[in-house]
Design a protein around this motif. Structure first.
Motif, PDB file in Angstrom:
ATOM      1  N   VAL A   1      -0.457   0.020  -2.070  1.00  0.00           N
ATOM      2  CA  VAL A   1       0.964   0.034  -1.722  1.00  0.00           C
ATOM      3  C   VAL A   1       1.814   0.269  -2.965  1.00  0.00           C
ATOM      4  CG1 VAL A   1       2.866  -1.357  -0.817  1.00  0.00           C
ATOM      5  CG2 VAL A   1       0.631  -1.422   0.298  1.00  0.00           C
ATOM      6  N   VAL A   2       1.478  -0.400  -4.062  1.00  0.00           N
ATOM      7  CA  VAL A   2       2.240  -0.236  -5.305  1.00  0.00           C
ATOM      8  C   VAL A   2       2.147   1.198  -5.818  1.00  0.00           C
ATOM      9  CG1 VAL A   2       2.290  -0.901  -7.735  1.00  0.00           C
ATOM     10  CG2 VAL A   2       2.129  -2.659  -5.987  1.00  0.00           C
ATOM     11  N   THR A   3       0.936   1.765  -5.794  1.00  0.00           N
ATOM     12  CA  THR A   3       0.741   3.117  -6.307  1.00  0.00           C
ATOM     13  C   THR A   3       1.453   4.156  -5.452  1.00  0.00           C
ATOM     14  OG1 THR A   3      -1.426   2.452  -7.163  1.00  0.00           O
ATOM     15  CG2 THR A   3      -1.014   4.805  -6.973  1.00  0.00           C
ATOM     16  N   ALA A   4       1.551   3.906  -4.157  1.00  0.00           N
ATOM     17  CA  ALA A   4       2.168   4.877  -3.259  1.00  0.00           C
ATOM     18  C   ALA A   4       3.642   5.100  -3.556  1.00  0.00           C
ATOM     19  CB  ALA A   4       1.991   4.432  -1.805  1.00  0.00           C
ATOM     20  N   PHE A   5       4.304   4.150  -4.177  1.00  0.00           N
ATOM     21  CA  PHE A   5       5.737   4.264  -4.455  1.00  0.00           C
ATOM     22  C   PHE A   5       6.022   4.685  -5.897  1.00  0.00           C
ATOM     23  CE2 PHE A   5       5.734   1.645  -0.673  1.00  0.00           C
ATOM     24  CZ  PHE A   5       6.838   2.101   0.019  1.00  0.00           C
ATOM     25  N   LYS A   6       4.988   5.012  -6.663  1.00  0.00           N
ATOM     26  CA  LYS A   6       5.188   5.410  -8.048  1.00  0.00           C
ATOM     27  C   LYS A   6       5.246   6.931  -8.169  1.00  0.00           C
ATOM     28  CE  LYS A   6       2.919   1.484 -10.324  1.00  0.00           C
ATOM     29  NZ  LYS A   6       1.834   1.083 -11.241  1.00  0.00           N
TER      30      LYS A   6
ATOM     31  N   VAL B   1      -2.341  -0.134 -12.610  1.00  0.00           N
ATOM     32  CA  VAL B   1      -2.253  -0.098 -11.147  1.00  0.00           C
ATOM     33  C   VAL B   1      -1.569  -1.325 -10.564  1.00  0.00           C
ATOM     34  CG1 VAL B   1      -4.256   1.390 -10.878  1.00  0.00           C
ATOM     35  CG2 VAL B   1      -4.573  -1.084 -10.996  1.00  0.00           C
ATOM     36  N   MET B   2      -1.432  -2.389 -11.354  1.00  0.00           N
ATOM     37  CA  MET B   2      -0.823  -3.616 -10.842  1.00  0.00           C
ATOM     38  C   MET B   2       0.667  -3.698 -11.143  1.00  0.00           C
ATOM     39  SD  MET B   2      -3.483  -4.821  -9.474  1.00  0.00           S
ATOM     40  CE  MET B   2      -2.857  -6.411  -8.971  1.00  0.00           C
ATOM     41  N   THR B   3       1.185  -2.788 -11.970  1.00  0.00           N
ATOM     42  CA  THR B   3       2.603  -2.821 -12.329  1.00  0.00           C
ATOM     43  C   THR B   3       3.443  -2.352 -11.155  1.00  0.00           C
ATOM     44  OG1 THR B   3       2.018  -2.341 -14.625  1.00  0.00           O
ATOM     45  CG2 THR B   3       4.320  -2.031 -13.988  1.00  0.00           C
TER      46      THR B   3
ATOM     47  N   LEU C   1      -0.296  10.257  -4.438  1.00  0.00           N
ATOM     48  CA  LEU C   1      -0.232  10.939  -3.142  1.00  0.00           C
ATOM     49  C   LEU C   1      -1.352  10.479  -2.211  1.00  0.00           C
ATOM     50  CD1 LEU C   1       0.650  14.587  -4.253  1.00  0.00           C
ATOM     51  CD2 LEU C   1       2.195  12.745  -3.580  1.00  0.00           C
ATOM     52  N   ILE C   2      -2.527  10.211  -2.793  1.00  0.00           N
ATOM     53  CA  ILE C   2      -3.639   9.721  -1.979  1.00  0.00           C
ATOM     54  C   ILE C   2      -3.288   8.369  -1.350  1.00  0.00           C
ATOM     55  CG2 ILE C   2      -6.016   8.881  -2.060  1.00  0.00           C
ATOM     56  CD1 ILE C   2      -6.588  10.987  -4.178  1.00  0.00           C
ATOM     57  N   CYS C   3      -2.717   7.479  -2.142  1.00  0.00           N
ATOM     58  CA  CYS C   3      -2.338   6.158  -1.621  1.00  0.00           C
ATOM     59  C   CYS C   3      -1.249   6.275  -0.566  1.00  0.00           C
ATOM     60  CB  CYS C   3      -1.879   5.260  -2.765  1.00  0.00           C
ATOM     61  SG  CYS C   3      -3.204   4.771  -3.888  1.00  0.00           S
ATOM     62  N   ALA C   4      -0.313   7.197  -0.762  1.00  0.00           N
ATOM     63  CA  ALA C   4       0.717   7.409   0.258  1.00  0.00           C
ATOM     64  C   ALA C   4       0.085   7.915   1.550  1.00  0.00           C
ATOM     65  CB  ALA C   4       1.762   8.406  -0.257  1.00  0.00           C
ATOM     66  N   GLY C   5      -0.896   8.831   1.434  1.00  0.00           N
ATOM     67  CA  GLY C   5      -1.598   9.311   2.617  1.00  0.00           C
ATOM     68  C   GLY C   5      -2.416   8.230   3.294  1.00  0.00           C
ATOM     69  N   VAL C   6      -3.002   7.342   2.495  1.00  0.00           N
ATOM     70  CA  VAL C   6      -3.766   6.229   3.072  1.00  0.00           C
ATOM     71  C   VAL C   6      -2.864   5.321   3.906  1.00  0.00           C
ATOM     72  CG1 VAL C   6      -5.014   4.114   2.489  1.00  0.00           C
ATOM     73  CG2 VAL C   6      -5.569   6.236   1.314  1.00  0.00           C
TER      74      VAL C   6
END
Length: 290
Positions: free
Chosen positions: A43-48, A58-60, A256-261
């Motif tokens: 979720v965090v990565t999807a908004f970066k 990855v935790m920031t 983009l992968i995390c957003a797609g997930v």
């Protein structure tokens, strides 16, 4: 009086029992933490942004939670609209076909005693022990000879193969349905198909819900078979293969992968929230009974 009763109860706990309770709840917290960390990171990565992802761990937390550019790009570049349509068509057809085939097979094996009945059950059990990857060469040759490769209907027919676990769930549940219902229907002039369709199938609803959950999750998340048999990714791509659009020899765009997930998780999450009562009741009622 209540306070003294509580004190007496506390005295009964030995040091070993207290340690065991502490270890039990600590393990539950630990495994919950392990299960939630990947979801939190996704979720965090999807908004970066891409620069933000490359410059932080990855935790920031992202600088802005209102950055939906990754979701828009993931939807457009991975052609996820077409992927969702294909996945929906496959899921509906496969579930409907496998439930009909599985319940009819269970009906025959449970209600009719004939030579070879036990052999068929043992063969199904033996087939369930074979890894699917070991039979892909033969399956691929059959699909190629039938002209089913790179066609949606061919993949649906292949995936519609009876799920052995579901068949055993249907058989075990059917053993709790009294045979006297079949006999009464036969006396009233009903055929075997009418008994199956009007009596057995409605009573199998809890087991059907259980089988649909197990089969549906597997079909929706299937990547290997869909990538192998649906080779035209522009027209025949599904959700599982659409996420691999952003991977390549030059690197992967994990934002983009995390957003797609997350996009791919939303339909399953909505279905679960809307139908959780039916799913829970189906799993508990459709479980294997002794």
């Amino acid at each position: 009086m209540a306070q003294t009763a509580v004190k007496k109860r506390r005295k009964h706990y030995s040091a070993g029992a207290v340690i065991w309770i502490f270890v039990k709840y600590l393990s539950l917290v630990f495994f919950a933490f392990v299960a939630l960390i990947p979801l939190y990171s996704c979720v965090v990565t999807a908004f970066k942004t891409e620069a933000e992802y490359n410059g932080t761990n990855v935790m920031t937390l992202p600088q802005s939670w209102l950055n939906f550019d990754n979701f828009i790009q993931a939807w457009q570049k991975a052609n996820m609209g077409r992927a969702f349509i294909n996945s929906f068509i496959i899921l509906v057809c496969v579930l409907a076909g496998s439930i009909i085939i599985g319940t009819q097979l269970a009906y025959v094996l449970n209600r009719f005693k004939f030579p070879g009945n036990g052999l068929i059950r043992n063969l199904f059990l033996f087939a369930s022990l074979l890894p699917g990857i070991a039979m892909q060469v033969t399956v691929y040759e059959i699909m190629m000879n039938l002209g089913f490769i790179n066609h949606l209907y061919g993949y649906i027919i292949m995936s519609m193969g009876t799920d052995i676990i579901s068949v055993y769930i249907f058989i075990q549940f059917m053993e709790n349905i009294s045979v006297s219902l079949d006999e009464s229907a036969i006396i009233d002039g009903a055929s075997y198909f009418q008994i199956y369709w009007k009596i057995i199938l409605p009573l199998l609803k809890p087991a059907i819900v259980t089988a649909m959950v197990l089969k549906g999750v597997g079909v929706y998340n299937e990547y290997y078979a869909s990538n192998l048999y649906l080779q035209n990714k522009d027209k025949l791509g599904v959700v599982a293969t659409a996420l691999y659009t952003f991977t390549g020899p030059l690197g992967s765009k994990y934002n983009l992968i995390c957003a797609g997930v997350i996009i791919s998780m939303l339909p399953a999450l909505i279905v679960f929230l809307l139908c959780q009562k039916q799913i829970y009741s189906g799993i508990t009622s459709g479980a294997v009974k002794g």
